[in-house]
Design a protein around this motif. Structure first.
Motif, PDB file in Angstrom:
ATOM      1  N   ARG A 218       0.835  -1.204   0.000  1.00  0.00           N
ATOM      2  CA  ARG A 218       0.000   0.000   0.000  1.00  0.00           C
ATOM      3  C   ARG A 218       0.865   1.247   0.000  1.00  0.00           C
ATOM      4  NH1 ARG A 218      -4.660   1.225   4.569  1.00  0.00           N
ATOM      5  NH2 ARG A 218      -5.396   3.219   3.752  1.00  0.00           N
TER       6      ARG A 218
ATOM      7  N   THR B 226       0.815   5.172   0.572  1.00  0.00           N
ATOM      8  CA  THR B 226      -0.052   6.102   1.277  1.00  0.00           C
ATOM      9  C   THR B 226       0.756   7.252   1.846  1.00  0.00           C
ATOM     10  OG1 THR B 226      -1.745   6.263   3.012  1.00  0.00           O
ATOM     11  CG2 THR B 226       0.150   4.862   3.480  1.00  0.00           C
ATOM     12  N   HIS B 227       0.080   8.139   2.526  1.00  0.00           N
ATOM     13  CA  HIS B 227       0.771   9.201   3.271  1.00  0.00           C
ATOM     14  C   HIS B 227       0.070   9.391   4.606  1.00  0.00           C
ATOM     15  CE1 HIS B 227      -2.551  11.760   1.779  1.00  0.00           C
ATOM     16  NE2 HIS B 227      -2.313  12.470   2.867  1.00  0.00           N
ATOM     17  N   TRP B 228       0.821   9.858   5.581  1.00  0.00           N
ATOM     18  CA  TRP B 228       0.291  10.121   6.910  1.00  0.00           C
ATOM     19  C   TRP B 228       0.463  11.601   7.244  1.00  0.00           C
ATOM     20  CZ3 TRP B 228       3.792   5.549   8.423  1.00  0.00           C
ATOM     21  CH2 TRP B 228       3.144   4.337   8.113  1.00  0.00           C
TER      22      TRP B 228
END
Length: 341
Positions: free
Chosen positions: A132, A134-136
């Motif tokens: 996956r 994604t970014h946080w």
């Protein structure tokens, strides 16, 4: 901490939860901030620290450019054991903390830029790997830091290999061609790194892992571009696992009985303490009543003494008045007699 972790695992097994070993690979690509003070970026370097409990690993430091962005393309791995009820399809929560730290170039003193807590177990599947991108959103260390994002690629791989502890930095995997084994992910990542990223930055070649107390203990972690996704089945429980589970259940039963005995002892101690407290309160109340009675008696005696003294004074005054009146009468009588004569 180790004893508490062992008891926690035994309790999970006794409650019917099944363990599944996982390898978490997290490729940290870059961090960027939309609004941040110049002091946080000018001449600064950023690094990402990934931790859970005493297990800590981190990327190397990378310089922050004029767009308020730092790049690593660095992959780190940790082993984990996730727990779930049979057939539940959902693992028990397991949070990890990701901290973005900064330092002045060439300096050792670190400061926190921002951080975020992530439940990686919520993204895992029991029987297949998950990849996956994604970014946080990180919470800035002060109100002036806004829009702080960490871009990552996750690989969450069920595996029969690796570290079966709750969490921890895994040693580097041996080099070799890509296969279905999770331990080979790092080798392919290293090969890709040497071909495409060999001259990018010195910090992209290796990363360090540090302890939560002083960050002094060094562990090896994997540095690479994001490895390709693979899928594999979690190893089925064998006879030895069954025996371990049975043994753990027996140990858990003993632990539960000991805890119950301790609770009974505590209840008896609490009851005895309550009795002592009640007795002490009754004694204190009796002492209070006694003092109040003594004070009332003393006050009555004082009032009686005052009344007696007042009566005596009144009697003395009356006597003096009578004597004075008699003396006056006695003197008046001869004078009147003389006047008549």
């Amino acid at each position: 901490i180790e004893v508490a972790g062992t008891m926690s695992r035994i309790a999970r097994l006794a409650s019917g939860m099944q363990p599944t070993p996982f390898t978490f690979t997290c490729t940290f690509e870059c961090a960027i901030a939309s609004s941040i003070p110049d002091a946080e970026v000018q001449g600064q370097e950023w690094a990402v620290v990934w931790k859970r409990g005493k297990h800590v690993t981190e990327t190397g430091f990378a310089p922050v450019d004029g767009t308020k962005r730092a790049e690593w393309q660095t992959a780190l791995r940790m082993g984990a054991t996730l727990y779930a009820k049979s057939g539940a399809g959902k693992f028990q929560e397991k949070e990890y903390t990701f901290v973005l730290e900064r330092r002045a170039a060439g300096q050792d003193k670190r400061k926190v830029v921002g951080k975020v807590d992530v439940d990686l177990a919520a993204m895992c599947l029991p029987d297949q790997a998950v990849t996956r991108k994604t970014h946080w959103d990180l919470k800035g260390s002060n109100a002036k830091i806004k829009g702080l994002k960490l871009m990552v690629t996750l690989q969450l791989q069920p595996t029969a290999e690796g570290d079966r502890r709750e969490s921890g930095a895994l040693p580097p995997a041996p080099s070799g061609p890509l296969s279905a084994q999770p331990s080979d992910l790092a080798a392919v990542a290293e090969e890709g790194n040497s071909k495409g990223k060999g001259n990018s930055r010195d910090h992209s070649a290796s990363v360090t892992s540090r302890s939560s107390e002083g960050r002094g203990a060094k562990e090896q972690a994997v540095a690479s571009t994001a490895p390709a996704a693979t899928s594999s089945k979690a190893a089925p429980a064998d006879e030895s696992t069954t025996k371990v589970t049975q043994g753990a259940t027996a140990v858990a039963a003993v632990a539960v009985e000991e805890a119950a005995a301790e609770q009974r002892k505590k209840s008896l101690d609490d009851a005895k303490q309550r009795e002592n407290d009640i007795a002490a309160a009754a004694a204190a109340e009796q002492e209070k009543l006694k003092k109040e009675k003594e004070a009332a008696a003393a006050k009555t005696a004082e009032e009686k003494a005052a009344a007696t003294a007042a009566a005596a004074a009144a009697a003395a005054a009356a006597a003096v008045a009578a004597a004075t009146e008699k003396a006056a009468a006695d003197q008046k009588a001869p004078n009147e007699a003389a006047g008549l004569k």
